[in-house]
Design a protein around this motif. Structure first.
Motif, mmCIF file in Angstrom:
data_model
loop_
_atom_site.group_PDB
_atom_site.id
_atom_site.type_symbol
_atom_site.label_atom_id
_atom_site.label_comp_id
_atom_site.label_asym_id
_atom_site.label_seq_id
_atom_site.Cartn_x
_atom_site.Cartn_y
_atom_site.Cartn_z
ATOM 1 N N VAL A 67 0.420 1.092 8.811
ATOM 2 C CA VAL A 67 -1.027 1.244 8.756
ATOM 3 C C VAL A 67 -1.645 -0.144 8.590
ATOM 4 O O VAL A 67 -1.028 -1.052 8.041
ATOM 5 C CB VAL A 67 -1.450 2.180 7.595
ATOM 6 N N SER A 68 -2.862 -0.303 9.092
ATOM 7 C CA SER A 68 -3.560 -1.579 8.989
ATOM 8 C C SER A 68 -3.842 -1.916 7.522
ATOM 9 O O SER A 68 -4.065 -1.030 6.693
ATOM 10 C CB SER A 68 -4.871 -1.509 9.773
ATOM 11 N N MET B 151 0.844 -1.194 0.000
ATOM 12 C CA MET B 151 0.000 0.000 0.000
ATOM 13 C C MET B 151 0.882 1.248 0.000
ATOM 14 O O MET B 151 1.702 1.439 0.885
ATOM 15 C CB MET B 151 -0.897 0.026 1.242
ATOM 16 N N LYS B 152 0.703 2.089 -0.970
ATOM 17 C CA LYS B 152 1.468 3.315 -1.008
ATOM 18 C C LYS B 152 0.894 4.308 -0.016
ATOM 19 O O LYS B 152 -0.252 4.222 0.392
ATOM 20 C CB LYS B 152 1.436 3.900 -2.431
ATOM 21 N N ARG B 153 1.694 5.318 0.308
ATOM 22 C CA ARG B 153 1.310 6.236 1.368
ATOM 23 C C ARG B 153 -0.018 6.931 1.092
ATOM 24 O O ARG B 153 -0.820 7.133 1.983
ATOM 25 C CB ARG B 153 2.431 7.262 1.572
ATOM 26 N N ASN B 154 -0.244 7.310 -0.170
ATOM 27 C CA ASN B 154 -1.451 8.051 -0.496
ATOM 28 C C ASN B 154 -2.597 7.148 -0.937
ATOM 29 O O ASN B 154 -3.660 7.622 -1.312
ATOM 30 C CB ASN B 154 -1.157 9.087 -1.582
ATOM 31 N N GLN B 155 -2.366 5.844 -0.951
ATOM 32 C CA GLN B 155 -3.405 4.906 -1.349
ATOM 33 C C GLN B 155 -4.366 4.681 -0.191
ATOM 34 O O GLN B 155 -3.965 4.520 0.953
ATOM 35 C CB GLN B 155 -2.763 3.587 -1.785
ATOM 36 N N SER B 156 -5.670 4.692 -0.500
ATOM 37 C CA SER B 156 -6.658 4.523 0.556
ATOM 38 C C SER B 156 -6.636 3.102 1.086
ATOM 39 O O SER B 156 -6.336 2.148 0.375
ATOM 40 C CB SER B 156 -8.054 4.872 0.030
ATOM 41 N N MET B 157 -6.991 2.974 2.369
ATOM 42 C CA MET B 157 -7.013 1.670 3.014
ATOM 43 C C MET B 157 -8.234 0.884 2.543
ATOM 44 O O MET B 157 -9.338 1.424 2.517
ATOM 45 C CB MET B 157 -7.070 1.861 4.531
ATOM 46 N N PRO B 158 -8.075 -0.394 2.183
ATOM 47 C CA PRO B 158 -9.231 -1.207 1.799
ATOM 48 C C PRO B 158 -10.232 -1.294 2.953
ATOM 49 O O PRO B 158 -9.846 -1.343 4.113
ATOM 50 C CB PRO B 158 -8.608 -2.580 1.506
ATOM 51 N N LEU C 296 -4.145 1.253 14.120
ATOM 52 C CA LEU C 296 -3.473 1.605 12.867
ATOM 53 C C LEU C 296 -4.456 1.877 11.742
ATOM 54 O O LEU C 296 -4.168 1.583 10.571
ATOM 55 C CB LEU C 296 -2.491 0.490 12.470
ATOM 56 N N LYS C 297 -5.596 2.451 12.062
ATOM 57 C CA LYS C 297 -6.506 2.892 11.007
ATOM 58 C C LYS C 297 -5.955 4.140 10.325
ATOM 59 O O LYS C 297 -6.453 4.565 9.283
ATOM 60 C CB LYS C 297 -7.892 3.164 11.592
ATOM 61 N N GLU C 298 -4.948 4.734 10.938
ATOM 62 C CA GLU C 298 -4.191 5.823 10.336
ATOM 63 C C GLU C 298 -2.720 5.555 10.593
ATOM 64 O O GLU C 298 -2.378 4.863 11.567
ATOM 65 C CB GLU C 298 -4.605 7.173 10.922
#
Length: 200
Positions: free
Chosen positions: A84-85, A1-8, A34-36
């Motif tokens: 991040v999660s 996951m890239k830094r700016n990619q939203s979390m699934p 780790l939701k953020e």
């Protein structure tokens, strides 16, 4: 996951090692925090534990894919890794080869693992506050009650309504930008009363 990619929104758990990590009290608490993106140092302060121990568990979670690196930042000439999660929620896959009853049990145990982790965190925080407060009164509140629910649907409906009510109440009173605002930790735990009445 890239830094700016939203979390699934949902991460599908396909490996037994991942399911085992979700049942681990410390690791399940880390995932919930780790939701953020956060560093091991930030997490150690929130959990009142050593950064070395937190980093050990983060490495284990990263190894099984439940947390990912979300970049780095410089803090006092040191480079901190942010984690991040892997998802906002986790779903046990049928590919694990588990029966539906076992999957349900694992899901329930995961919730209980969060209860255990929360209990330990509250104990650590309470001790830390008592050590820091000296003679100052600590503003705090505890509410405990019993609730009889007959079906799973009733339980889920209660939890949803309670969560909605609490979210509305917090949004009404939350003043993060006001001067001298103090952050309070608000938690809720719900679990079946053990046979024999539980602890006293």
């Amino acid at each position: 996951m890239k830094r700016n990619q939203s979390m699934p929104e949902t991460f599908i758990v396909t490996e037994p090692e991942q399911a085992a990590s979700l049942l681990h009290p410390v690791r399940s608490e880390l995932i919930s925090l780790l939701k953020e993106p956060r560093s091991a140092t930030e997490l150690s302060k929130r959990m009142n534990d050593s950064a070395q121990k937190i980093n050990y568990h983060l490495k284990a979670l990263e190894k099984v894919g439940l947390v990912v690196r979300a970049g780095t930042r410089n803090v006092r000439n040191l480079v901190e890794v942010l984690y991040v999660s892997a998802g906002r929620s986790f779903l046990l896959s049928d590919s694990l080869g588990l029966s539906s009853d076992t999957i349900k049990k694992l899901q329930d145990q995961t919730a209980l693992a969060h209860v255990l982790s929360l209990t330990e965190k509250m104990k650590r925080d309470a001790i830390s506050l008592m050590e820091q407060s000296e003679d100052e009164e600590i503003p705090s509140a505890v509410m405990e009650m019993e609730l009889a629910l007959s079906t799973m649907d009733h339980r889920n409906a209660f939890l949803q309504e309670y969560a909605d009510m609490l979210t509305t109440l917090i949004q009404k009173h939350h003043r993060p930008n006001e001067e001298n605002a103090k952050v309070y930790h608000v938690s809720m735990a719900m679990y079946p009363k053990p046979e024999g009445g539980g602890t006293t």
